[in-house]
Design an enzyme around this catalytic site. Structure first.
Site, PDB file in Angstrom:
ATOM      1  N   LYS A  15      30.262  34.346  31.934  1.00 15.82           N
ATOM      2  CA  LYS A  15      31.303  33.359  32.250  1.00 15.82           C
ATOM      3  C   LYS A  15      30.835  32.380  33.321  1.00 15.82           C
ATOM      4  O   LYS A  15      31.041  31.177  33.207  1.00 15.82           O
ATOM      5  CB  LYS A  15      32.586  34.050  32.748  1.00 15.82           C
ATOM      6  CG  LYS A  15      33.194  35.018  31.757  1.00 15.82           C
ATOM      7  CD  LYS A  15      34.567  35.512  32.211  1.00 15.82           C
ATOM      8  CE  LYS A  15      34.568  36.272  33.520  1.00 15.82           C
ATOM      9  NZ  LYS A  15      33.869  37.573  33.452  1.00 15.82           N
ATOM     10  N   ARG A  90      43.230  37.942  36.548  1.00 15.25           N
ATOM     11  CA  ARG A  90      42.680  39.222  36.125  1.00 15.25           C
ATOM     12  C   ARG A  90      43.787  40.241  35.861  1.00 15.25           C
ATOM     13  O   ARG A  90      43.489  41.370  35.488  1.00 15.25           O
ATOM     14  CB  ARG A  90      41.795  39.796  37.240  1.00 15.25           C
ATOM     15  CG  ARG A  90      40.366  39.236  37.290  1.00 15.25           C
ATOM     16  CD  ARG A  90      39.399  40.264  36.867  1.00 15.25           C
ATOM     17  NE  ARG A  90      38.188  40.591  37.558  1.00 15.25           N
ATOM     18  CZ  ARG A  90      37.188  39.848  37.976  1.00 15.25           C
ATOM     19  NH1 ARG A  90      37.254  38.563  37.948  1.00 15.25           N
ATOM     20  NH2 ARG A  90      36.101  40.378  38.455  1.00 15.25           N
ATOM     21  N   ARG A 129      21.296  41.853  36.080  1.00 14.45           N
ATOM     22  CA  ARG A 129      21.683  40.538  36.597  1.00 14.45           C
ATOM     23  C   ARG A 129      21.147  40.340  38.014  1.00 14.45           C
ATOM     24  O   ARG A 129      21.102  41.265  38.806  1.00 14.45           O
ATOM     25  CB  ARG A 129      23.210  40.442  36.610  1.00 14.45           C
ATOM     26  CG  ARG A 129      23.730  39.188  37.265  1.00 14.45           C
ATOM     27  CD  ARG A 129      25.115  38.864  36.834  1.00 14.45           C
ATOM     28  NE  ARG A 129      26.138  39.667  37.490  1.00 14.45           N
ATOM     29  CZ  ARG A 129      27.438  39.450  37.320  1.00 14.45           C
ATOM     30  NH1 ARG A 129      27.858  38.502  36.501  1.00 14.45           N
ATOM     31  NH2 ARG A 129      28.310  40.192  37.944  1.00 14.45           N
ATOM     32  N   ARG A 162      23.574  41.907  43.273  1.00 12.02           N
ATOM     33  CA  ARG A 162      24.852  42.091  43.956  1.00 12.02           C
ATOM     34  C   ARG A 162      25.104  43.577  44.127  1.00 12.02           C
ATOM     35  O   ARG A 162      24.813  44.361  43.241  1.00 12.02           O
ATOM     36  CB  ARG A 162      25.969  41.511  43.077  1.00 12.02           C
ATOM     37  CG  ARG A 162      26.264  40.065  43.374  1.00 12.02           C
ATOM     38  CD  ARG A 162      27.179  39.447  42.358  1.00 12.02           C
ATOM     39  NE  ARG A 162      28.408  40.200  42.107  1.00 12.02           N
ATOM     40  CZ  ARG A 162      29.360  39.779  41.279  1.00 12.02           C
ATOM     41  NH1 ARG A 162      29.224  38.639  40.626  1.00 12.02           N
ATOM     42  NH2 ARG A 162      30.443  40.496  41.087  1.00 12.02           N
ATOM     43  N   ARG A 173      34.100  48.784  37.586  1.00  6.60           N
ATOM     44  CA  ARG A 173      34.533  47.420  37.259  1.00  6.60           C
ATOM     45  C   ARG A 173      34.936  47.303  35.792  1.00  6.60           C
ATOM     46  O   ARG A 173      35.904  46.623  35.466  1.00  6.60           O
ATOM     47  CB  ARG A 173      33.418  46.415  37.597  1.00  6.60           C
ATOM     48  CG  ARG A 173      33.245  46.268  39.103  1.00  6.60           C
ATOM     49  CD  ARG A 173      31.968  45.539  39.455  1.00  6.60           C
ATOM     50  NE  ARG A 173      32.004  44.156  39.052  1.00  6.60           N
ATOM     51  CZ  ARG A 173      30.909  43.448  38.757  1.00  6.60           C
ATOM     52  NH1 ARG A 173      29.725  44.015  38.804  1.00  6.60           N
ATOM     53  NH2 ARG A 173      31.012  42.193  38.418  1.00  6.60           N
TER      54      ARG A 173
HETATM   55  P1  AMP Z   1      33.401  38.839  39.847  1.00  8.61           P
HETATM   56  O1  AMP Z   1      32.350  38.070  40.574  1.00  8.61           O
HETATM   57  O2  AMP Z   1      34.323  37.969  39.030  1.00  8.61           O
HETATM   58  O3  AMP Z   1      32.847  39.974  39.034  1.00  8.61           O
HETATM   59  O4  AMP Z   1      34.334  39.494  40.970  1.00  8.61           O
HETATM   60  C1  AMP Z   1      33.806  40.377  41.932  1.00  8.61           C
HETATM   61  C2  AMP Z   1      34.933  41.190  42.556  1.00  8.61           C
HETATM   62  O5  AMP Z   1      35.862  40.313  43.221  1.00  8.61           O
HETATM   63  C3  AMP Z   1      35.785  41.988  41.585  1.00  8.61           C
HETATM   64  O6  AMP Z   1      35.195  43.227  41.248  1.00  8.61           O
HETATM   65  C4  AMP Z   1      37.076  42.158  42.390  1.00  8.61           C
HETATM   66  O7  AMP Z   1      36.929  43.122  43.405  1.00  8.61           O
HETATM   67  C5  AMP Z   1      37.199  40.800  43.066  1.00  8.61           C
HETATM   68  N1  AMP Z   1      37.942  39.825  42.231  1.00  8.61           N
HETATM   69  C6  AMP Z   1      37.441  38.703  41.633  1.00  8.61           C
HETATM   70  N2  AMP Z   1      38.398  38.049  40.980  1.00  8.61           N
HETATM   71  C7  AMP Z   1      39.544  38.764  41.153  1.00  8.61           C
HETATM   72  C8  AMP Z   1      40.882  38.620  40.707  1.00  8.61           C
HETATM   73  N3  AMP Z   1      41.253  37.585  39.920  1.00  8.61           N
HETATM   74  N4  AMP Z   1      41.791  39.552  41.081  1.00  8.61           N
HETATM   75  C9  AMP Z   1      41.451  40.588  41.874  1.00  8.61           C
HETATM   76  N5  AMP Z   1      40.195  40.805  42.323  1.00  8.61           N
HETATM   77  C10 AMP Z   1      39.244  39.901  41.971  1.00  8.61           C
END
Ligand code: AMP
Length: 221
Positions: A15, A90, A129, A162, A173
């Protein structure tokens, strides 16, 4: 009318990569909730301190915290700029808060594009990644390698893994995604804006599919 869409789908489906490409191609803002939260954590802001433990564990940051930072991010855009929201919403309450926030601004969401991918490939892509420690651009040591090993093509920054891309956190996740985010498919289907792309295809093919969807939107608006 400016493009206003969200990218749905589990972590690791590309994404962020595609949001960046669409942002360059169509002049859209790409707002990634994960990037925003990581930045807040790095700055140890009030939001960052609230979010930190959830992000480290791979669980979701409370809806009210994420919704507030994302709507604030939208409000910072130059008027008339379209946007892609990557990783937000989310949960169904986040989607409802977004719909209400957009309605208050006289806007609506035109599409929710779901990046579909088989679970096994997903895990493989997440653990391979790498992210640029300087500009945040994403690579994959198997599927989307940088030109020079360990270095960002764009800014030359060092590529790192990460913390939440390590195998133990990845499992949490994905489980979180299935439980809390997958219900958004139904939510957006009901609202007539749900679209899908096959995210296991090569990045160029995924890109072409999304371009097709976005061009279709501008035609009908
Ligand atoms: P991502 O980079 O999108 O995988 O997000 C990394 C982490 O940020 C996730 O595992 C959540 O802990 C937090 N996070 C990101 N977006 C959201 C969201 N829309 N709602 C809640 N937590 C989020």
């Amino acid at each position: 009318m400016p493009i206003r869409v969200v990218f749905l789908g589990p972590p690791g489906t590309g994404k962020g990569t595609q949001a960046r490409r669409m942002s360059e191609r169509f002049g859209l803002a790409a707002l990634s909730s994960g990037d925003v939260l990581r930045q807040e954590i790095a700055e140890q802001s009030h939001v960052g301190r609230q979010a930190q433990s959830y992000v480290q564990e791979g669980t979701l940051v409370p809806d009210s915290v994420v919704t507030a930072v994302m709507l604030a991010g939208i409000d910072k855009l130059r008027s008339g700029t379209g946007f892609i929201l990557d990783g937000f919403p989310r949960t169904v309450p986040q989607a409802e808060a977004l719909a209400e926030g957009l309605r208050q601004r006289g806007w609506r969401l035109q599409a929710a594009i779901d990046f579909q991918m088989d679970d096994r490939l997903l895990i493989e892509r997440l653990v391979t990644r790498r992210v640029c420690s300087r500009c945040g651009r994403t690579y994959n040591i198997r599927f989307l390698p940088p030109k020079a090993e360990g270095r960002c093509d764009g800014c030359g920054g060092a590529l790192v893994q990460r913390v939440d891309d390590r195998e133990d956190v990845v499992a949490t996740r994905l489980a979180t995604y299935r439980q809390q985010t997958a219900p958004l498919i139904e939510y957006y289907l009901h609202r007539g804006v749900y679209q899908t792309v096959d995210a296991s295809a090569p990045a160029e093919r995924v890109e072409a599919a999304i371009v097709g969807i976005l061009m279709g939107l501008s035609d009908t608006e």
